[in-house]
Design an enzyme around this catalytic site. Structure first.
Site, PDB file in Angstrom:
ATOM      1  N   GLY A 199       0.830  -1.209   0.000  1.00  0.00           N
ATOM      2  CA  GLY A 199       0.000   0.000   0.000  1.00  0.00           C
ATOM      3  C   GLY A 199       0.851   1.240   0.000  1.00  0.00           C
ATOM      4  N   ASN A 200       0.233   2.376   0.224  1.00  0.00           N
ATOM      5  CA  ASN A 200       0.993   3.630   0.302  1.00  0.00           C
ATOM      6  C   ASN A 200       0.397   4.520   1.387  1.00  0.00           C
ATOM      7  OD1 ASN A 200      -1.087   5.425  -0.962  1.00  0.00           O
ATOM      8  ND2 ASN A 200      -0.732   4.039  -2.688  1.00  0.00           N
ATOM      9  N   ARG A 201       1.028   5.665   1.619  1.00  0.00           N
ATOM     10  CA  ARG A 201       0.671   6.493   2.774  1.00  0.00           C
ATOM     11  C   ARG A 201      -0.494   7.443   2.525  1.00  0.00           C
ATOM     12  NH1 ARG A 201       4.833   6.433   6.527  1.00  0.00           N
ATOM     13  NH2 ARG A 201       6.742   5.482   5.738  1.00  0.00           N
ATOM     14  N   SER A 202      -1.144   7.370   1.370  1.00  0.00           N
ATOM     15  CA  SER A 202      -2.222   8.325   1.096  1.00  0.00           C
ATOM     16  C   SER A 202      -3.368   8.169   2.095  1.00  0.00           C
ATOM     17  CB  SER A 202      -2.751   8.111  -0.321  1.00  0.00           C
ATOM     18  OG  SER A 202      -3.870   8.925  -0.528  1.00  0.00           O
ATOM     19  N   ALA A 225      -3.645   7.902  -4.969  1.00  0.00           N
ATOM     20  CA  ALA A 225      -2.259   7.432  -5.082  1.00  0.00           C
ATOM     21  C   ALA A 225      -2.348   5.991  -5.583  1.00  0.00           C
ATOM     22  CB  ALA A 225      -1.576   7.500  -3.727  1.00  0.00           C
TER      23      ALA A 225
END
Ligand code: CTP
Length: 435
Positions: free
Chosen positions: A231-234, A298
Site C-alpha cells: 500500500g501507500n501512505r495516502s 495514489a
C-alpha cells in the site's frame, strides 16, 4: 440506448463478447451483426445468448421487416469491433454486400465508432490508412489500435483496444453527439461541459451546476495474500476535500475511493475500490459520462505478480520468499487517450506527488509528468515522510498543459481543494463564458 454492434472477422472477435456484456449490463439494447467471417471465430449462438436478440448477417433474413433499414434507422449508436482491414475498406467505399455494411449505409446521423484490429503491416498499409482517413472525414470515429502482442509471433500496433476502453469511448461518443451543437469538439479542442444546465453558462456561486465530476481518492492496496498487501501512505483527505468542494460548486460528484482514512463527504456517490485494476475499471466507466475527472488517488505503479490464495507461511525448510512485481496500467494516461480517441470534451486533472532528487527538482519532474500524461491540469505537491500524507494542510502548484502561469495554493486541504475547483471552473468558463 439502441446499439448495433458490428463484429468483423478477426480473432479479436472473442473479446467483443465482453464488450457486449458491458453494453447490456449498462442497460443498453444491443443487436449484434457479425460478418460471415466473424461467425467462424464466434458462433451466432453466443451473440444471440448474450444479446437476447436473434442474430443474422444476411439481408435475406427477416425480409418482411426489411432488417437493414429498420436496424439502420433505429440505431442510436453503431460500434464495429474488431474493424478488420476488409471491413474498413468495405465501409469506406460504401459497399453493401452484407447486413452490416447495408446497416452502416442506412445509419444517417447515428454516431459510428470503429475499433480496428489487424496485423501491423495491414494497419500501416497506405490502402488501410486511406480508408481510415476517408471514414474519419465522414465523421466516423476510428479508434487507434492498441500496441502489443498480435496473433502470431509478431507485435506492434494492431491489437483491439480493451473492451472497457471501447465501451468508454462509445459511451463518450454517444454522449458527445447528444451535446448541444455549435461548440468546438475534437482532440485538442478545449474542454466543455455537455449538459443543458451548463450550456446556460456557469453561475459564480455554483460554477459546476449541471456537471458531473468524478474524483478518485485514497491509496490503492495490492494484495499479496488474504492478509497482506502493498500500500501507500495516502490518507484520502485531499481527494475527499476535492469531492466536497466539487459538490459545493453544484456538481454531481462520484467518488472512487481506494483506501481512505477519512469518511466520504455527504452528498456524493461513493464507489469503493481496492486495487489499481479495480480503480482503472471504475474510472473508465465513470469517465464515460463525466465532464471533469480528477485523479487524486495514489495509484500503485506495481502489483505483486502472484497473489497467494492462502496466507504465506514462513518455513525454515524453504528460502525466504521474493516478491516479483508487475506494472499496473497508467489510468490517468489511459483516460486521456480514451477521451481524445472519442473526441470527447472533458477536463482531466492529475496529481503529482514528487520528492525531487539529485536528478531534478519537484517542478522539473512535474513538468515532465504533465507532458507524459497529457492531462489538462496537474496539481503538484512535494511529498516526504513528514510532508502532506495524512496532514491536514497542503501546498500545491497547479500546472496547465495549455501553458498558463503556474498557480500556487496552500492552506488546509479544503482551501487547496477550493482553489483547484475554482481553477477547473475557470478553465471550463474560458470555453463557455457566463451569460
Ligand atoms: N496515476 C494513475 N495510474 C497509475 C499511477 C498514477 O492514474 N498507475 C495517476 C495518479 O492518480 C496521479 C498521477 O497519475 O493523478 C501521477 O501520479 P504519481 O504517482 O505522481 O506518478 P507516476 O505515474 O506514478 O510517476 P512516477 O512514479 O514516475 O513519479
Amino acid at each position: 440506448m439502441r446499439i448495433v454492434l458490428g463484429v468483423g472477422g478477426g480473432i479479436a472477435a472473442y473479446k467483443v463478447a465482453s464488450l457486449l456484456r458491458l453494453f447490456t449490463e449498462a442497460g443498453h439494447d444491443v443487436t449484434v451483426i457479425p460478418t460471415e467471417a466473424a461467425t467462424r471465430f464466434v458462433g451466432v449462438a453466443t451473440w444471440e445468448a448474450l444479446s437476447g436478440h436473434p442474430v443474422s448477417n444476411s439481408v435475406f433474413d427477416a425480409v418482411d421487416t426489411v432488417n437493414h433499414v429498420r436496424l439502420g434507422h433505429q440505431a442510436e449508436l453503431i460500434v464495429v469491433a474488431p474493424a478488420t482491414a476488409d471491413l474498413l475498406a468495405r465501409a469506406a467505399t460504401g459497399q453493401a454486400d452484407d447486413l452490416l455494411t447495408n446497416t452502416l449505409l442506412m445509419a444517417g446521423d447515428c454516431p459510428v465508432l470503429m475499433a480496428p484490429a489487424m496485423h501491423t503491416e495491414m494497419w500501416q498499409h497506405p490502402a488501410t490508412q486511406a480508408n481510415v482517413e476517408s471514414l474519419r472525414s465522414r465523421g466516423v470515429t476510428v479508434l487507434e489500435p492498441a500496441s502489443g502482442r498480435l496473433t502470431g509471433a509478431d507485435s506492434g500496433p494492431g491489437r483491439l483496444p480493451e473492451p472497457e476502453a471501447i465501451f468508454t469511448a462509445a459511451m463518450a461518443l454517444a454522449g458527445a453527439s447528444a451535446a448541444p451543437a455549435g461548440r468546438p469538439a475534437g482532440p485538442g479542442s478545449q474542454p466543455r461541459p455537455n449538459t443543458e444546465d451548463a450550456a446556460a453558462g456557469p453561475s459564480a456561486a455554483r460554477p459546476l451546476a449541471g456537471l458531473t465530476v468524478t474524483v478518485s481518492a485514497g491509496g490503492t492496496r495490492e494484495p499479496l495474500d488474504p492478509v497482506r498487501f502493498l500500500g501507500n501512505r495516502s490518507s484520502g483527505k485531499q481527494g475527499a476535500a476535492l469531492a466536497a468542494a466539487a459538490r459545493d460548486a453544484g456538481a454531481r460528484v462520484r467518488l472512487l475511493a481506494a483506501h481512505m482514512e477519512v469518511p466520504a463527504p455527504d452528498g456524493v456517490e461513493l464507489i469503493q475500490v481496492e486495487t489499481a485494476l479495480e480503480l482503472r475499471k471504475a474510472a473508465l466507466h465513470a469517465a464515460a459520462d463525466s465532464d471533469v475527472v480528477i485523479m487524486a488517488a495514489a495509484v500503485a505503479d506495481f502489483r505483486p505478480a502472484d497473489v497467494s490464495d492462502t496466507k504465506i507461511k514462513k518455513r525454515d525448510d524453504v528460502a525466504d520468499p521474493v516478491i516479483s512485481l508487475v506494472r499496473n496500467p497508467d489510468i490517468l494516461r489511459e483516460l486521456v487517450e480514451v477521451r481524445d480517441a472519442a473526441a470527447r470534451n472533458q477536463l482531466i486533472v492529475g496529481f503529482a506527488a514528487e520528492t525531487g532528487d539529485a536528478g531534478g527538482d519537484v517542478l522539473e519532474y512535474a513538468r515532465a509528468k504533465l507532458r507524459r500524461k497529457a492531462c489538462d491540469l496537474l496539481v503538484v505537491n512535494q511529498v516526504g515522510r513528514d510532508k502532506v500524507f495524512g496532514e491536514d494542510t497542503n501546498s500545491v502548484v497547479i500546472l496547465s498543459r495549455a501553458g498558463a502561469e503556474p498557480q500556487e495554493a496552500s492552506g488546509s486541504k479544503s482551501d487547496v481543494a477550493a482553489a483547484v475547483i475554482d481553477r477547473i471552473s475557470a478553465e471550463l468558463a474560458r470555453v463557455v463564458p457566463p451569460v
